[in-house]
Design an enzyme around this catalytic site. Structure first.
Site, PDB file in Angstrom:
ATOM      1  N   GLU A   1      -8.738  -2.794  -1.082  1.00  0.00           N
ATOM      2  CA  GLU A   1      -7.653  -1.844  -1.364  1.00  0.00           C
ATOM      3  C   GLU A   1      -6.345  -2.258  -0.695  1.00  0.00           C
ATOM      4  OE1 GLU A   1      -9.065   1.965  -0.025  1.00  0.00           O
ATOM      5  OE2 GLU A   1     -10.096   1.078   1.680  1.00  0.00           O
TER       6      GLU A   1
ATOM      7  N   ASP B   1      -5.480   3.021  -3.776  1.00  0.00           N
ATOM      8  CA  ASP B   1      -4.696   2.481  -2.674  1.00  0.00           C
ATOM      9  C   ASP B   1      -4.183   1.083  -2.982  1.00  0.00           C
ATOM     10  OD1 ASP B   1      -4.307   4.398  -0.710  1.00  0.00           O
ATOM     11  OD2 ASP B   1      -6.283   4.104   0.161  1.00  0.00           O
TER      12      ASP B   1
ATOM     13  N   CYS C   1     -14.266   1.463  -7.789  1.00  0.00           N
ATOM     14  CA  CYS C   1     -14.542   2.881  -7.516  1.00  0.00           C
ATOM     15  C   CYS C   1     -13.274   3.710  -7.497  1.00  0.00           C
ATOM     16  CB  CYS C   1     -15.297   3.043  -6.192  1.00  0.00           C
ATOM     17  SG  CYS C   1     -14.356   2.548  -4.737  1.00  0.00           S
TER      18      CYS C   1
ATOM     19  N   HIS D   1      -3.236  15.897  -6.300  1.00  0.00           N
ATOM     20  CA  HIS D   1      -4.329  16.862  -6.201  1.00  0.00           C
ATOM     21  C   HIS D   1      -4.588  17.558  -7.537  1.00  0.00           C
ATOM     22  CE1 HIS D   1      -4.004  17.267  -1.549  1.00  0.00           C
ATOM     23  NE2 HIS D   1      -4.787  16.289  -1.910  1.00  0.00           N
TER      24      HIS D   1
END
Length: 560
Positions: A414, A438, A485, A186
């Site tokens: 992913e 991922d 992405c 985060h």
């Protein structure tokens, strides 16, 4: 003090006095008991948890963007009915409100850590909610940071809670440095969104004496306490020169010889559109739709969804907007769906497309809303499914989208299985989008939040580049475009390698767009291809990156 080295996760140079966040809420004594009125004590605990939840939500609304999504999820933790029952039971057994909160959260924390994956990553968030609630109960200062300072400071901590950092800005904080965390923690995500230099996984950072001037390089990961005036001037001059070059490079993404590589933005809702436009996004490569679903007890109506989709589509007339249909499930449960049952590892469970197939009404409503929004806009809408593993899943999703009137449907790559059999999936899908975050986590069995595993989470790992190359080749075999992405797209050096591998578009956090645009513009397609071949030949991330850079001379002028 000698220089420290961590992992640079948000580019730029920051300099200022170190503010070391060392506050810890005292642990309530194991034998702490209430005075006999269990009802009153239950009320104290409930009021404290609700106050924390409301504060987190309010901070999220003020912050917007990625921070709002993260803080909304923390607010849900504070309001979790299971936790409330656990706290009440402990109070009925005689525990004080503070001790009951501590023990109830501790039990949940163990479950999250044992679950691993996405839920394991949330243990630190749970600790933050617990500490805030205990502080409220005990009448202690709630953990937090100064919102104003005489000059921007370098924030140093073992780790940082989203609630602490969400409302900061470059006017307040010059850089972040943490001992824990990884490239997709985060702290890293919020720092990139804010455009603040950041270094994570930096051992020994909290040993820096508070107030010590600190120089932080968010590219190299170098953290230098008490630097000389010359060192600061050199770093700032390099950063200024870099900013000037980035500002001078405008227009669509392309290589020096004119090969187009569209540069798109990752967004979490309409509130992120202004930032995407400000940094020159040509469209949206990842529109996360979870914000519409996660923080509510009833599913969003088709009309509500349509309005949210149309607002973004209208911001990019004639441009591309790629919407990821709902990515939720066992790791991000929906309160309005029946529980999925206990799963030993939610990150590998009933999530993404798997959940949508189990509840087709959710997907059908979403696709219908997207189709109506597309009919009212000139933007080129594309939709894609998360967590796809097989050609059969791809065919089902694409057929469902076509039945809803959506002509362009693709899938995210992913899961390693999808990359390995990309040619089979490309026979069914209209396009691919590589989710490198991922894909890295699953390929290396390395939790994205664990700082000790940062080396395995490195997007320069040659094995990950192999998977990217396989996916690109599988897409090309059927003439399908294949974009990226994930966070890897925002690395200017790696962006050139991805273009050299044949990736057809790059989507990233908006602040990363200028550096990627400049890096591509300084190199030909052939240079990018040679850099990609050199990176694939490496046996470590360090070798891969160094080999790629040797074919990308234009990076020197960008201080990358």
């Amino acid at each position: 003090m000698t220089a420290l080295t961590g992992v640079g996760v948000s580019p730029g140079v920051g300099f200022g006095p170190g503010y070391v966040l060392a506050y810890e809420t005292p642990v309530p004594a194991p034998d702490a008991r209430h005075g006999g009125d269990a009802g009153a004590e239950r009320d104290r605990a409930a009021r404290a948890l609700e106050r924390v939840a409301a504060d987190l939500e309010e901070r999220g609304v003020r912050a917007g963007g990625e921070a709002q999504d993260i803080l909304s999820a923390q607010a849900l933790m504070a309001r979790d009915p299971g936790l409330a029952v656990g706290v009440a039971g402990l109070i009925d057994a005689g525990k004080s409100a503070a001790r009951a909160v501590y023990e109830a959260f501790g039990g949940y924390r163990e479950m999250l850590v044992d679950a691993g994956g996405y839920l394991g990553e949330r243990a630190a968030d749970l600790d933050d909610v617990r500490d805030r609630a205990i502080a409220v109960i005990e009448g202690l200062p709630v953990p937090g940071l100064p919102s104003r300072a005489a000059q921007p400071y370098v924030l140093i901590a073992r780790d940082l809670a989203p609630a602490d950092t969400a409302l900061l800005s470059r006017d307040v904080v010059a850089a972040f440095v943490t001992e824990q965390g990884g490239p997709t923690s985060h702290t890293a995500i919020l720092a990139r969104a804010m455009g603040v230099p950041a270094v994570v996984a930096c051992p020994g950072a909290t040993s820096i004496a508070p107030g010590t001037p600190v120089l932080v390089d968010g590219v190299s990961g170098l953290v230098r306490p008490a630097p000389s005036e010359e060192e600061v001037a050199t770093a700032r001059n390099a950063a200024s020169a870099r900013d000037a070059v980035l500002a001078a490079t405008t227009g669509p993404g392309m290589t020096a010889d004119g090969h187009a590589v569209p540069l798109l933005a990752n967004i979490g809702g309409p509130r992120d559109v202004d930032g995407a436009l400000e940094h020159g996004a040509e469209g949206v490569g990842l529109y996360r739709t979870e914000f519409l679903f996660l923080d509510r007890t009833t599913a969003p109506s088709g009309e509500e969804q349509e309005a949210a989709y149309l607002e973004v589509l209208e911001a990019f007339p004639g441009g591309r907007v790629v919407v990821r249909t709902l990515d939720a499930g066992a790791d991000k449960p929906l309160a309005f769906l029946p529980p999925q049952g206990e799963e030993p590892n939610p990150a590998l469970g009933q999530r993404g497309l798997r959940l949508l197939r189990a509840h087709p009404e959710i997907l059908n409503t979403q696709l219908a809303a997207l189709a109506r929004a597309a009919a009212r806009s000139s933007a080129k809408l594309q939709v894609m499914a998360p967590m796809v593993a097989t050609a059969e899943e791809t065919a089902w999703y694409v057929a469902t989208c076509k039945e809803a009137g959506l002509p362009s449907a693709g899938v995210m790559i992913e899961i390693p299985a999808a990359a390995l059999r990309a040619a089979d999936l490309a026979e069914e899908a209209d396009f691919f989008s590589l989710g490198t975050n991922d894909l890295t986590q699953y390929a290396f069995a390395a939790d994205r939040q664990v700082g000790a595993l940062t080396a395995l989470q490195d997007a320069w790992q040659p094995a990950l580049l192999d998977l990217v190359a396989l996916a690109v080749a599988g897409a090309a075999e059927h003439g399908r475009p294949c974009g990226v992405c994930g966070e890897a797209a925002g690395d200017p050096v790696l962006a050139c390698v991805l273009a050299g591998l044949g990736v057809t578009s790059l989507s990233m956090a908006p602040p990363a767009l200028p550096a990627v645009r400049a890096a591509l513009s300084r190199h030909t397609r052939e240079q990018c291809r040679l850099a990609a071949q050199a990176a694939l030949a490496g046996t470590s991330p360090q070798e891969a990156r160094a080999a790629a850079r040797s074919h990308l001379p234009g990076l020197a002028g960008l201080a990358l």
